[in-house]
Design an enzyme around this catalytic site. Structure first.
Site, PDB file in Angstrom:
ATOM      1  CG  LEU A  16      -1.899  -1.075   1.420  1.00 30.10           C
ATOM      2  CD1 LEU A  16      -2.530  -0.990   2.813  1.00 30.10           C
ATOM      3  CD2 LEU A  16      -2.964  -0.985   0.338  1.00 30.10           C
ATOM      4  CG  ASP A  59       1.862  -3.203   2.885  1.00 32.03           C
ATOM      5  OD1 ASP A  59       2.923  -2.669   2.483  1.00 32.03           O
ATOM      6  OD2 ASP A  59       0.747  -2.910   2.438  1.00 32.03           O
ATOM      7  CG  ASP A  65       2.245  -0.980  10.848  1.00 34.37           C
ATOM      8  OD1 ASP A  65       2.463  -0.051  11.637  1.00 34.37           O
ATOM      9  OD2 ASP A  65       2.644  -0.985   9.675  1.00 34.37           O
ATOM     10  NE  ARG A  84       0.090  -3.769   6.816  1.00 37.23           N
ATOM     11  CZ  ARG A  84       1.073  -3.228   7.525  1.00 37.23           C
ATOM     12  NH1 ARG A  84       1.192  -1.929   7.569  1.00 37.23           N
ATOM     13  NH2 ARG A  84       1.934  -3.989   8.194  1.00 37.23           N
ATOM     14  NE  ARG A 130      -3.359   2.535   6.463  1.00 41.03           N
ATOM     15  CZ  ARG A 130      -2.291   1.922   5.976  1.00 41.03           C
ATOM     16  NH1 ARG A 130      -1.607   1.091   6.727  1.00 41.03           N
ATOM     17  NH2 ARG A 130      -1.925   2.137   4.732  1.00 41.03           N
ATOM     18  CG  HIS A 160       1.650   4.227  10.680  1.00 39.89           C
ATOM     19  ND1 HIS A 160       2.308   3.328   9.864  1.00 39.89           N
ATOM     20  CD2 HIS A 160       0.395   3.727  10.852  1.00 39.89           C
ATOM     21  CE1 HIS A 160       1.485   2.343   9.555  1.00 39.89           C
ATOM     22  NE2 HIS A 160       0.322   2.553  10.139  1.00 39.89           N
ATOM     23  CB  CYS A 245       7.593  -0.458   9.766  1.00 35.43           C
ATOM     24  SG  CYS A 245       7.905   1.143   9.189  1.00 35.43           S
TER      25      CYS A 245
HETATM   26  N1  LIG Z   1       4.853   1.330  10.961  1.00 36.13           N
HETATM   27  C1  LIG Z   1       4.978   1.740   9.723  1.00 36.13           C
HETATM   28  O1  LIG Z   1       5.368   2.854   9.448  1.00 36.13           O
HETATM   29  N2  LIG Z   1       4.600   0.881   8.773  1.00 36.13           N
HETATM   30  C2  LIG Z   1       4.695   1.127   7.385  1.00 36.13           C
HETATM   31  C3  LIG Z   1       3.598   0.448   6.638  1.00 36.13           C
HETATM   32  C4  LIG Z   1       3.693   0.668   5.163  1.00 36.13           C
HETATM   33  C5  LIG Z   1       2.641  -0.056   4.358  1.00 36.13           C
HETATM   34  N3  LIG Z   1       2.911   0.101   2.958  1.00 36.13           N
HETATM   35  C6  LIG Z   1       1.254   0.423   4.674  1.00 36.13           C
HETATM   36  O2  LIG Z   1       0.772   1.317   3.986  1.00 36.13           O
HETATM   37  O3  LIG Z   1       0.617  -0.083   5.589  1.00 36.13           O
END
Ligand SMILES: NC(=O)NCCC[C@H](N)C(=O)O
Length: 252
Positions: A16, A59, A65, A84, A130, A160, A245
Site C-alpha cells: 500500500l 505489507d 503494525d 492488512r 489508520r 503513521h 516498522c
Molecule cells: N509502521 C509503519 O510505518 N509501517 C509502514 C507500513 C507501510 C505499508 N505500505 C502500509 O501502507 O501499511
C-alpha cells in the site's frame, strides 16, 4: 533481548501507498536489505524471532503494525487497512508462543502499531490515519492498569505517528518538522534536517539504528553523543516504511 521480524512477501511490490507516488520496488534488493536489517539487530545483541511468513500480504514485513507490546501484554492490533487485517494472526501465534498475555483491539476499533510511540510510561497514539478513537480507547483501557498513560495526537500529513516522530533514548522526540502535525505536543522536540532521519530504533541507551538515507541527521545524533548504526532500506521506504516498522522489540 528479542525482536520480532517477518520476512518480506514475494508480493511486496504491491504494498500500500497513501501519501507518496508509487515507484517500482526491486524485490531481490528488498530481500537483501531485510537480511541486512536482521543482521544489524543481531550484531547489536538482539535475538531475532521470525513471525511465520504471510506471503499473500504484500505489507507483511512491516510487522510493527500488527501489535503493541507493553510489559507482559501483547495487544494484537486491528489494522486500519483491510488488506492488512490477515497479518495479525501470525503475530499473535508468535507472541503466545513466547509466553505473552494476549489482548486484541476489537471492531469497530482500528489501530496500527506504527501509530503508537512509547516512552517512560507515556503512550502517544496517532489518530487520523489508520487508528481511530475506538482503537485508542481500547488501548488506553488495556494499558492503564499497567501504568501506561495514553495520549492522542493528530496525524494527517503522514501514514503513521511514527512516520512523523520517534524518540531518542533520553526521551527527546525527533521529527522532520514539515511532516509533524503538532510539534508542540512534546516539550523536548528536536527537528531533524531529513525525512528518513525522523525514525530511530533504540538499540540500547546510547545507540540507535536508522536509515542510511539521512547522513546529516546521523551526524547530528553523533554530536549528541549517540552511536549510530545505519541500514539501507530504500525499497521499504518506497512503500512508506521506515526502520521502526520492520521489527518489534521485546524487552521483557
Ligand atoms: N509502521 C509503519 O510505518 N509501517 C509502514 C507500513 C507501510 C505499508 N505500505 C502500509 O501502507 O501499511
Amino acid at each position: 533481548m528479542r525482536a520480532l521480524v517477518r520476512r518480506p512477501s514475494p508480493r511486496m511490490a504491491e504494498g500500500l501507498i497513501t501519501h507518496i507516488a508509487r515507484t517500482p520496488v526491486d524485490l531481490p534488493l528488498a530481500q537483501r536489505q531485510w537480511e541486512a536489517y536482521v543482521a544489524a539487530l543481531r550484531a547489536e545483541g538482539w535475538e531475532t524471532v521470525e513471525v511465520a511468513p504471510a506471503d499473500d500480504c504484500p505489507d507483511a514485513a512491516f510487522v510493527e503494525d500488527t501489535v503493541v507490546v507493553y510489559g507482559d501484554l501483547a495487544v494484537i492490533s486491528r489494522p486500519g487497512a483491510d488488506e492488512r487485517k490477515p497479518e495479525t494472526a501470525g503475530t499473535e501465534e508468535a507472541l503466545r508462543g513466547l509466553g505473552y498475555r494476549i489482548a486484541r483491539i476489537e471492531a469497530p476499533g482500528t489501530l496500527d502499531g506504527g501509530d503508537v510511540l512509547k516512552h517512560d510510561g507515556t503512550v502517544w497514539v496517532g489518530l487520523g490515519g489508520r487508528t481511530n478513537a475506538s482503537g485508542l480507547e481500547q488501548l488506553a483501557a488495556l494499558l492503564g492498569p499497567l501504568g501506561g498513560r495514553v495520549v492522542g495526537v493528530p496525524v494527517a500529513k503522514v501514514l503513521h505517528l511514527k512516520s512523523a516522530v520517534t524518540a531518542l533514548p533520553d526521551g527527546t522526540v525527533i521529527g522532520y518538522e514539515p511532516l509533524v502535525d503538532e510539534p508542540a505536543t512534546w516539550d523536548a522536540f528536536l527537528p531533524v534536517p531529513e525525512e528518513p532521519g525522523a525514525h530511530v530504533v533504540l538499540l540500547d541507551d546510547r545507540s540507535v539504528l536508522m536509515s542510511a538515507n539521512a547522513p546529516r541527521t546521523a551526524r547530528l545524533f553523533e554530536e549528541r553523543g549517540l552511536r549510530v548504526v545505519t541500514v539501507d532500506i530504500s525499497e521499504f521506504e518506497k512503500l512508506e516504511g521506515c526502520v521502526t516498522c520492520l521489527s518489534v522489540r521485546l524487552r521483557g
